[in-house]
Design a protein around this motif. Structure first.
Motif, PDB file in Angstrom:
ATOM      1  N   THR A 260       0.835  -1.204   0.000  1.00  0.00           N
ATOM      2  CA  THR A 260       0.000   0.000   0.000  1.00  0.00           C
ATOM      3  C   THR A 260       0.866   1.249   0.000  1.00  0.00           C
ATOM      4  O   THR A 260       0.613   2.204  -0.750  1.00  0.00           O
ATOM      5  N   ARG A 261       1.891   1.247   0.807  1.00  0.00           N
ATOM      6  CA  ARG A 261       2.787   2.399   0.865  1.00  0.00           C
ATOM      7  C   ARG A 261       3.457   2.641  -0.489  1.00  0.00           C
ATOM      8  O   ARG A 261       3.584   3.772  -0.946  1.00  0.00           O
ATOM      9  N   HIS A 262       3.872   1.570  -1.135  1.00  0.00           N
ATOM     10  CA  HIS A 262       4.529   1.672  -2.440  1.00  0.00           C
ATOM     11  C   HIS A 262       3.546   2.210  -3.488  1.00  0.00           C
ATOM     12  O   HIS A 262       3.915   3.041  -4.331  1.00  0.00           O
ATOM     13  N   GLY A 267       1.287   7.316  -6.576  1.00  0.00           N
ATOM     14  CA  GLY A 267       0.157   8.191  -6.847  1.00  0.00           C
ATOM     15  C   GLY A 267      -1.202   7.531  -6.789  1.00  0.00           C
ATOM     16  O   GLY A 267      -2.191   8.114  -7.239  1.00  0.00           O
ATOM     17  N   LEU A 268      -1.288   6.322  -6.226  1.00  0.00           N
ATOM     18  CA  LEU A 268      -2.555   5.595  -6.156  1.00  0.00           C
ATOM     19  C   LEU A 268      -3.137   5.649  -4.741  1.00  0.00           C
ATOM     20  O   LEU A 268      -2.392   5.701  -3.759  1.00  0.00           O
ATOM     21  N   THR A 269      -4.458   5.615  -4.659  1.00  0.00           N
ATOM     22  CA  THR A 269      -5.149   5.694  -3.375  1.00  0.00           C
ATOM     23  C   THR A 269      -5.838   4.367  -3.068  1.00  0.00           C
ATOM     24  O   THR A 269      -6.618   3.870  -3.887  1.00  0.00           O
ATOM     25  N   PRO A 270      -5.575   3.759  -1.913  1.00  0.00           N
ATOM     26  CA  PRO A 270      -6.263   2.508  -1.563  1.00  0.00           C
ATOM     27  C   PRO A 270      -7.733   2.771  -1.268  1.00  0.00           C
ATOM     28  O   PRO A 270      -8.072   3.724  -0.568  1.00  0.00           O
ATOM     29  N   THR A 271      -8.619   1.936  -1.811  1.00  0.00           N
ATOM     30  CA  THR A 271     -10.057   2.109  -1.595  1.00  0.00           C
ATOM     31  C   THR A 271     -10.713   0.904  -0.929  1.00  0.00           C
ATOM     32  O   THR A 271     -11.810   1.029  -0.387  1.00  0.00           O
ATOM     33  N   THR A 283      -7.531  -2.896  -3.495  1.00  0.00           N
ATOM     34  CA  THR A 283      -7.967  -2.126  -4.656  1.00  0.00           C
ATOM     35  C   THR A 283      -7.478  -0.686  -4.504  1.00  0.00           C
ATOM     36  O   THR A 283      -7.627  -0.081  -3.434  1.00  0.00           O
ATOM     37  N   PHE A 284      -6.868  -0.170  -5.557  1.00  0.00           N
ATOM     38  CA  PHE A 284      -6.370   1.201  -5.585  1.00  0.00           C
ATOM     39  C   PHE A 284      -7.071   1.970  -6.710  1.00  0.00           C
ATOM     40  O   PHE A 284      -7.539   1.365  -7.689  1.00  0.00           O
ATOM     41  N   GLN A 285      -7.096   3.296  -6.573  1.00  0.00           N
ATOM     42  CA  GLN A 285      -7.671   4.130  -7.631  1.00  0.00           C
ATOM     43  C   GLN A 285      -6.713   5.256  -7.966  1.00  0.00           C
ATOM     44  O   GLN A 285      -6.015   5.792  -7.082  1.00  0.00           O
ATOM     45  N   LYS A 286      -6.662   5.604  -9.244  1.00  0.00           N
ATOM     46  CA  LYS A 286      -5.834   6.713  -9.693  1.00  0.00           C
ATOM     47  C   LYS A 286      -6.695   7.980  -9.698  1.00  0.00           C
ATOM     48  O   LYS A 286      -7.772   7.978 -10.293  1.00  0.00           O
ATOM     49  N   PRO A 287      -6.283   9.042  -9.030  1.00  0.00           N
ATOM     50  CA  PRO A 287      -7.076  10.274  -8.964  1.00  0.00           C
ATOM     51  C   PRO A 287      -7.372  10.820 -10.369  1.00  0.00           C
ATOM     52  O   PRO A 287      -6.592  10.616 -11.294  1.00  0.00           O
TER      53      PRO A 287
END
Length: 287
Positions: A260-262, A267-271, A283-287
């Motif tokens: 998650t830190r990596h 530039g990704l946000t964990p959701t 699951t991550f999302q790109k702003p």
């Protein structure tokens, strides 16, 4: 590609988790569940699998031996030839019913579900990983059932049998690039997408993350292993469209924080984070 199986004796399930965590950093791709042997309280074993060409690297081989010797983990080692796996799968592979008919995964030699499933996937596993039995594949499939893939372009990294690519196509994706570095996985994926009638949507690609090129995707699926995910995270982030999602698995729960830190650094946000049997899906999302 042949694999090496290590059958490793451990004193208890916690020791088994340590073995899995350490060996996954040394190139092991998959592990069996802890299996008690009935001799001594908690004693048992875990099995780990590593590609023969990876194990043959001098430094990797040395580090494996050092870890097992220092930890006092006796083991039996044997090479598993490609042609031996198919018969084993046919004798052990049972259909999988995810969320009571939301997704039903079976082999061609199994009957269809009595009550039709929303998504039925027919998989002949052969040498490839990804039948839905492993917790990581199931976690990915469950998360995919919560996502709208209508009109989406999808990248499936480490596609194996093609099971996740097929599910994405069935859920409405219009383009799915299924990438795997193993030739047997590539050939198996080709066969499975034809069996499931999604060959106009899913495109099998033999290669690694460099095969992505300049393409952009609405969703990236990466059920691989910790080291590859960490190495290729920035490439995945760059290949996502704004608002796109990255679903990762193949990692132990204890590795979720570092991954998650990596991803956040890329530039990704964990959701969302889901867990099963000591494994994690994020699951991550790109702003």
């Amino acid at each position: 590609m042949n694999y090496i199986e290590y059958n490793i004796r451990v004193s208890d399930p916690e020791a088994g988790e340590i073995v899995v965590a350490e060996l996954s950093e040394l190139g092991f791709e998959s592990f069996s569940d802890y299996l008690p042997d009935g001799f001594g309280e908690g004693a048992g074993s875990v099995k780990g699998y590593i590609a023969a060409n990876v194990e043959a690297e001098v430094e990797t081989n040395s580090r494996i031996r050092e870890f097992l010797t220092a930890g006092g983990y006796p083991c039996e080692r044997q090479e598993i030839e490609q042609q031996n796996w198919n018969a084993a799968w046919e004798s052990q592979f049972e259909p999988i019913d995810i969320q009571e008919g939301a997704c039903y995964i079976r082999a061609p030699f199994h009957p269809a579900r009595e009550e039709a499933a929303r998504h039925e996937i027919v998989i002949m596993p052969k040498m490839s990983f990804g039948t839905g039995h492993h917790a990581t594949t199931r976690l990915m499939a469950e998360q995919m059932l919560a996502i709208d893939f209508s009109g989406a372009s999808v990248l499936d990294m480490g596609s194996g049998t093609g099971i996740l690519s097929i599910l994405a196509a069935q859920r409405g994706a219009v383009v799915v690039d299924a990438v795997d570095i193993d030739e047997w996985a590539y050939e198996n994926c080709v066969e499975n997408i034809r069996t499931n009638g999604v060959e106009t949507v899913v495109c099998p690609i033999l290669g690694d993350a460099s095969a992505i090129g300049p393409r952009l995707y609405d969703c990236i699926l990466a059920n691989i292993n910790r080291n590859i995910l960490l190495t290729d995270m920035e490439r995945y982030a760059a290949a996502l469209r704004p608002g796109g999602q990255l679903l990762v698995s193949g990692i132990l729960e204890l590795d979720a924080e570092v991954l998650t830190r990596h991803a956040q650094q890329a530039g990704l946000t964990p959701t969302a984070t889901n867990r099963r049997e000591g494994w994690a899906q994020i699951t991550f999302q790109k702003p």
